[in-house]
Design a protein around this motif. Sequence first.
Motif, PDB file in Angstrom:
ATOM      1  N   VAL A   1       2.806  -1.992  10.863  1.00  0.00           N
ATOM      2  CA  VAL A   1       2.366  -1.820   9.477  1.00  0.00           C
ATOM      3  C   VAL A   1       2.427  -3.136   8.720  1.00  0.00           C
ATOM      4  CG1 VAL A   1       2.935  -0.713   7.269  1.00  0.00           C
ATOM      5  CG2 VAL A   1       2.925   0.633   9.381  1.00  0.00           C
ATOM      6  N   GLY A   2       3.470  -3.916   8.964  1.00  0.00           N
ATOM      7  CA  GLY A   2       3.596  -5.206   8.297  1.00  0.00           C
ATOM      8  C   GLY A   2       2.630  -6.257   8.800  1.00  0.00           C
ATOM      9  N   ASP A   3       2.048  -6.026   9.970  1.00  0.00           N
ATOM     10  CA  ASP A   3       1.174  -7.023  10.598  1.00  0.00           C
ATOM     11  C   ASP A   3      -0.304  -6.782  10.302  1.00  0.00           C
ATOM     12  OD1 ASP A   3       0.793  -9.323  12.295  1.00  0.00           O
ATOM     13  OD2 ASP A   3       0.157  -7.969  13.897  1.00  0.00           O
ATOM     14  N   PHE A   4      -0.666  -5.608   9.800  1.00  0.00           N
ATOM     15  CA  PHE A   4      -2.070  -5.360   9.469  1.00  0.00           C
ATOM     16  C   PHE A   4      -2.487  -6.240   8.294  1.00  0.00           C
ATOM     17  CE2 PHE A   4      -1.147  -1.045  11.318  1.00  0.00           C
ATOM     18  CZ  PHE A   4      -2.027  -1.151  12.384  1.00  0.00           C
ATOM     19  N   PHE A   5      -3.748  -6.667   8.291  1.00  0.00           N
ATOM     20  CA  PHE A   5      -4.258  -7.411   7.148  1.00  0.00           C
ATOM     21  C   PHE A   5      -4.119  -6.539   5.892  1.00  0.00           C
ATOM     22  CE2 PHE A   5      -6.597  -9.693  10.510  1.00  0.00           C
ATOM     23  CZ  PHE A   5      -6.324 -11.009  10.134  1.00  0.00           C
ATOM     24  N   PRO A   6      -3.582  -7.100   4.805  1.00  0.00           N
ATOM     25  CA  PRO A   6      -3.384  -6.306   3.584  1.00  0.00           C
ATOM     26  C   PRO A   6      -4.649  -5.611   3.102  1.00  0.00           C
ATOM     27  CG  PRO A   6      -2.219  -8.399   3.408  1.00  0.00           C
ATOM     28  CD  PRO A   6      -3.020  -8.465   4.676  1.00  0.00           C
ATOM     29  N   ALA A   7      -5.813  -6.263   3.269  1.00  0.00           N
ATOM     30  CA  ALA A   7      -7.063  -5.645   2.813  1.00  0.00           C
ATOM     31  C   ALA A   7      -7.329  -4.330   3.524  1.00  0.00           C
ATOM     32  CB  ALA A   7      -8.231  -6.606   3.034  1.00  0.00           C
ATOM     33  N   PHE A   8      -6.904  -4.227   4.785  1.00  0.00           N
ATOM     34  CA  PHE A   8      -7.137  -3.003   5.543  1.00  0.00           C
ATOM     35  C   PHE A   8      -6.125  -1.906   5.211  1.00  0.00           C
ATOM     36  CE2 PHE A   8      -9.327  -5.673   9.000  1.00  0.00           C
ATOM     37  CZ  PHE A   8     -10.568  -5.432   8.442  1.00  0.00           C
ATOM     38  N   MET A   9      -5.079  -2.269   4.473  1.00  0.00           N
ATOM     39  CA  MET A   9      -4.089  -1.265   4.068  1.00  0.00           C
ATOM     40  C   MET A   9      -4.394  -0.699   2.686  1.00  0.00           C
ATOM     41  SD  MET A   9      -2.121  -0.852   6.639  1.00  0.00           S
ATOM     42  CE  MET A   9      -0.821   0.158   5.913  1.00  0.00           C
ATOM     43  N   MET A  10      -5.405  -1.244   2.004  1.00  0.00           N
ATOM     44  CA  MET A  10      -5.689  -0.796   0.634  1.00  0.00           C
ATOM     45  C   MET A  10      -6.072   0.679   0.590  1.00  0.00           C
ATOM     46  SD  MET A  10      -7.534  -4.019  -1.298  1.00  0.00           S
ATOM     47  CE  MET A  10      -8.876  -4.249  -0.132  1.00  0.00           C
ATOM     48  N   ASN A  11      -6.832   1.151   1.567  1.00  0.00           N
ATOM     49  CA  ASN A  11      -7.212   2.561   1.616  1.00  0.00           C
ATOM     50  C   ASN A  11      -6.214   3.406   2.403  1.00  0.00           C
ATOM     51  OD1 ASN A  11     -10.234   1.223   1.390  1.00  0.00           O
ATOM     52  ND2 ASN A  11     -10.123   3.225   0.420  1.00  0.00           N
ATOM     53  N   SER A  12      -5.159   2.776   2.901  1.00  0.00           N
ATOM     54  CA  SER A  12      -4.228   3.461   3.808  1.00  0.00           C
ATOM     55  C   SER A  12      -2.979   3.970   3.113  1.00  0.00           C
ATOM     56  CB  SER A  12      -3.799   2.516   4.945  1.00  0.00           C
ATOM     57  OG  SER A  12      -4.912   2.040   5.653  1.00  0.00           O
ATOM     58  N   THR A  13      -2.724   3.507   1.903  1.00  0.00           N
ATOM     59  CA  THR A  13      -1.475   3.823   1.225  1.00  0.00           C
ATOM     60  C   THR A  13      -1.734   4.480  -0.124  1.00  0.00           C
ATOM     61  OG1 THR A  13      -1.394   1.607   0.251  1.00  0.00           O
ATOM     62  CG2 THR A  13      -0.250   1.916   2.336  1.00  0.00           C
ATOM     63  N   LEU A  14      -0.769   5.280  -0.558  1.00  0.00           N
ATOM     64  CA  LEU A  14      -0.819   5.914  -1.864  1.00  0.00           C
ATOM     65  C   LEU A  14       0.608   6.214  -2.302  1.00  0.00           C
ATOM     66  CD1 LEU A  14      -2.685   7.125  -4.099  1.00  0.00           C
ATOM     67  CD2 LEU A  14      -2.461   9.321  -2.907  1.00  0.00           C
ATOM     68  N   ASP A  15       0.933   5.806  -3.519  1.00  0.00           N
ATOM     69  CA  ASP A  15       2.273   6.033  -4.071  1.00  0.00           C
ATOM     70  C   ASP A  15       3.367   5.516  -3.138  1.00  0.00           C
ATOM     71  OD1 ASP A  15       1.143   7.243  -6.300  1.00  0.00           O
ATOM     72  OD2 ASP A  15       1.223   9.246  -5.411  1.00  0.00           O
ATOM     73  N   GLY A  16       3.097   4.373  -2.511  1.00  0.00           N
ATOM     74  CA  GLY A  16       4.092   3.739  -1.660  1.00  0.00           C
ATOM     75  C   GLY A  16       4.231   4.340  -0.280  1.00  0.00           C
ATOM     76  N   LYS A  17       3.409   5.340   0.050  1.00  0.00           N
ATOM     77  CA  LYS A  17       3.472   5.967   1.363  1.00  0.00           C
ATOM     78  C   LYS A  17       2.286   5.528   2.225  1.00  0.00           C
ATOM     79  CE  LYS A  17       5.928  10.154  -0.091  1.00  0.00           C
ATOM     80  NZ  LYS A  17       5.854  11.632  -0.168  1.00  0.00           N
ATOM     81  N   VAL A  18       2.533   5.391   3.534  1.00  0.00           N
ATOM     82  CA  VAL A  18       1.500   4.991   4.493  1.00  0.00           C
ATOM     83  C   VAL A  18       0.922   6.256   5.135  1.00  0.00           C
ATOM     84  CG1 VAL A  18       1.015   3.707   6.599  1.00  0.00           C
ATOM     85  CG2 VAL A  18       2.651   2.795   4.939  1.00  0.00           C
ATOM     86  N   TYR A  19      -0.355   6.522   4.860  1.00  0.00           N
ATOM     87  CA  TYR A  19      -0.974   7.749   5.344  1.00  0.00           C
ATOM     88  C   TYR A  19      -1.896   7.541   6.542  1.00  0.00           C
ATOM     89  CZ  TYR A  19       0.730  10.622   1.500  1.00  0.00           C
ATOM     90  OH  TYR A  19       1.531  11.335   0.640  1.00  0.00           O
ATOM     91  N   SER A  20      -2.242   6.302   6.863  1.00  0.00           N
ATOM     92  CA  SER A  20      -3.101   6.062   8.026  1.00  0.00           C
ATOM     93  C   SER A  20      -2.924   4.635   8.496  1.00  0.00           C
ATOM     94  CB  SER A  20      -4.573   6.337   7.697  1.00  0.00           C
ATOM     95  OG  SER A  20      -5.045   5.471   6.680  1.00  0.00           O
ATOM     96  N   LEU A  21      -3.271   4.391   9.759  1.00  0.00           N
ATOM     97  CA  LEU A  21      -3.139   3.057  10.349  1.00  0.00           C
ATOM     98  C   LEU A  21      -4.508   2.565  10.812  1.00  0.00           C
ATOM     99  CD1 LEU A  21       0.111   3.347  12.519  1.00  0.00           C
ATOM    100  CD2 LEU A  21      -0.133   2.656  10.121  1.00  0.00           C
ATOM    101  N   PRO A  22      -4.874   1.321  10.465  1.00  0.00           N
ATOM    102  CA  PRO A  22      -6.195   0.787  10.790  1.00  0.00           C
ATOM    103  C   PRO A  22      -6.471   0.740  12.286  1.00  0.00           C
ATOM    104  CG  PRO A  22      -5.125  -0.565   9.126  1.00  0.00           C
ATOM    105  CD  PRO A  22      -4.085   0.389   9.635  1.00  0.00           C
ATOM    106  N   PHE A  23      -7.714   1.068  12.647  1.00  0.00           N
ATOM    107  CA  PHE A  23      -8.171   0.899  14.028  1.00  0.00           C
ATOM    108  C   PHE A  23      -9.515   0.191  14.061  1.00  0.00           C
ATOM    109  CE2 PHE A  23     -10.531   2.294  17.824  1.00  0.00           C
ATOM    110  CZ  PHE A  23      -9.755   1.642  18.768  1.00  0.00           C
TER     111      PHE A  23
END
Length: 430
Positions: free
Chosen positions: A119-141
């Motif tokens: 999670v810490g290694d994914f590009f931040p731009a790809f985590m923008m749609n992956s998180t909500l309210d501090g929770k991680v709901y999906s992982l980029p592929f």
Amino acid sequence: MAKSWIAWFTAASAALGLGLAQKTSITFYYPVGVAGPLARFIEGYVAEFEKRNPDIEVKTVFGGNYEENQAKVVAAIKAGTPPDTAILLSQQLFTLLSMDAIEPFDPYLSKDPELKQAVGDFFPAFMMNSTLDGKVYSLPFQRSTPILYYNKEAFKEAGLDSEKPPATWEELVEYAKKLTKRDAQGRVVRYGVAIPTEDRSTWLLEALVIQAGGLLYDPQGRGCKVLVNTEATRQAMQFKRDLAALHKVSPEGVIAWGTTPGDFAAGKVAMIYHSTGSLGFIRNNARFPFGTAFLPKKVRYGVPTGGANFYLFKGSDPAKREATLRFIKYMVSPELQARWSMDSGYVAARRASWSLPAMKEYTRQWPQALVAREQLAYAKAELPVYNLQQVKDIVAEAEQAVVLGRKDVREATKEAQARVDQALAPFCKR
């Protein structure tokens, strides 16, 4: 007699420590959103995972394109048989939450250092749609940005510098006029540019809206505020209309997403806007040197991120959940993300992937692959909204009406805004 013999054999085997190993079976739905043999690559990765993890069976379901795959997953959820995991558009988060279908990764991150590191290694731009309210709901592929592909041979033929693609909307039009080629009868044999207008997608429209200085949504709207009736959206839709109707440098009518890379590879169009995920197909099919570049800007560079992520669906028992997490970790590992990028053209979503020797050699041979990664510095989240597909359908219909000349852009965006607000109302009551 037969049953007695089986019972005796089972008991004897257990006594001798020869119990038959039980496989944990998990279900995995996935889409393919671009041209090329990408399903074959994914099936190959799954087969390798099963070989390395003989105690796990992954039952794959190829769902078609992104929208078709989403529909199949939703049908499975409603039938009470959700998959254990699925690759769905990263922007589907709000829709999946409204169905109470998914769970966050956070409970597993605290127990699994490998998963937390990913999670810490994914590009931040790809985590923008992956998180909500501090929770991680999906992982980029399979992640992407749209990029410009251009035919260097056609550039030279038109007297253009093949190492200097257009940087602005104005330059795009200027270049496209020079690149548009007609026969003796005046019929177009090569268009200058093609920007697909896909039936059920707003992705490339979002890119144009960002470049015009806007966004197709309110970042503070928590999935409830879409911005269709704005000057930036009107400029974006009108620009696509003008390329064909005014400048005559793009095909008339709706340009199909699926056939555009093939048209480019066949030399029917000199420049296209398309996903970096089409790089593999173009690399293997174009018979001319080609380049890639940032999408041209109007007031700023900018694109939405795109593509799909792994989600965890509610209902898995502990054994299935553990097997599912092992599978996802394999699929998002730096090594496999690098392979996936080289096989397909999608952006390797892990930063660590780009330091691997194989990836360094690949980008040395194909520097075109670096453009989408570098464009992440200008990327925004892709339209994050409830009732996603209906909203996208409404906006895409308005865009098509403008592109086809059926409606004035102000009329189209005003009507679409009212329809979108109505579509969101059941999910966004205050």
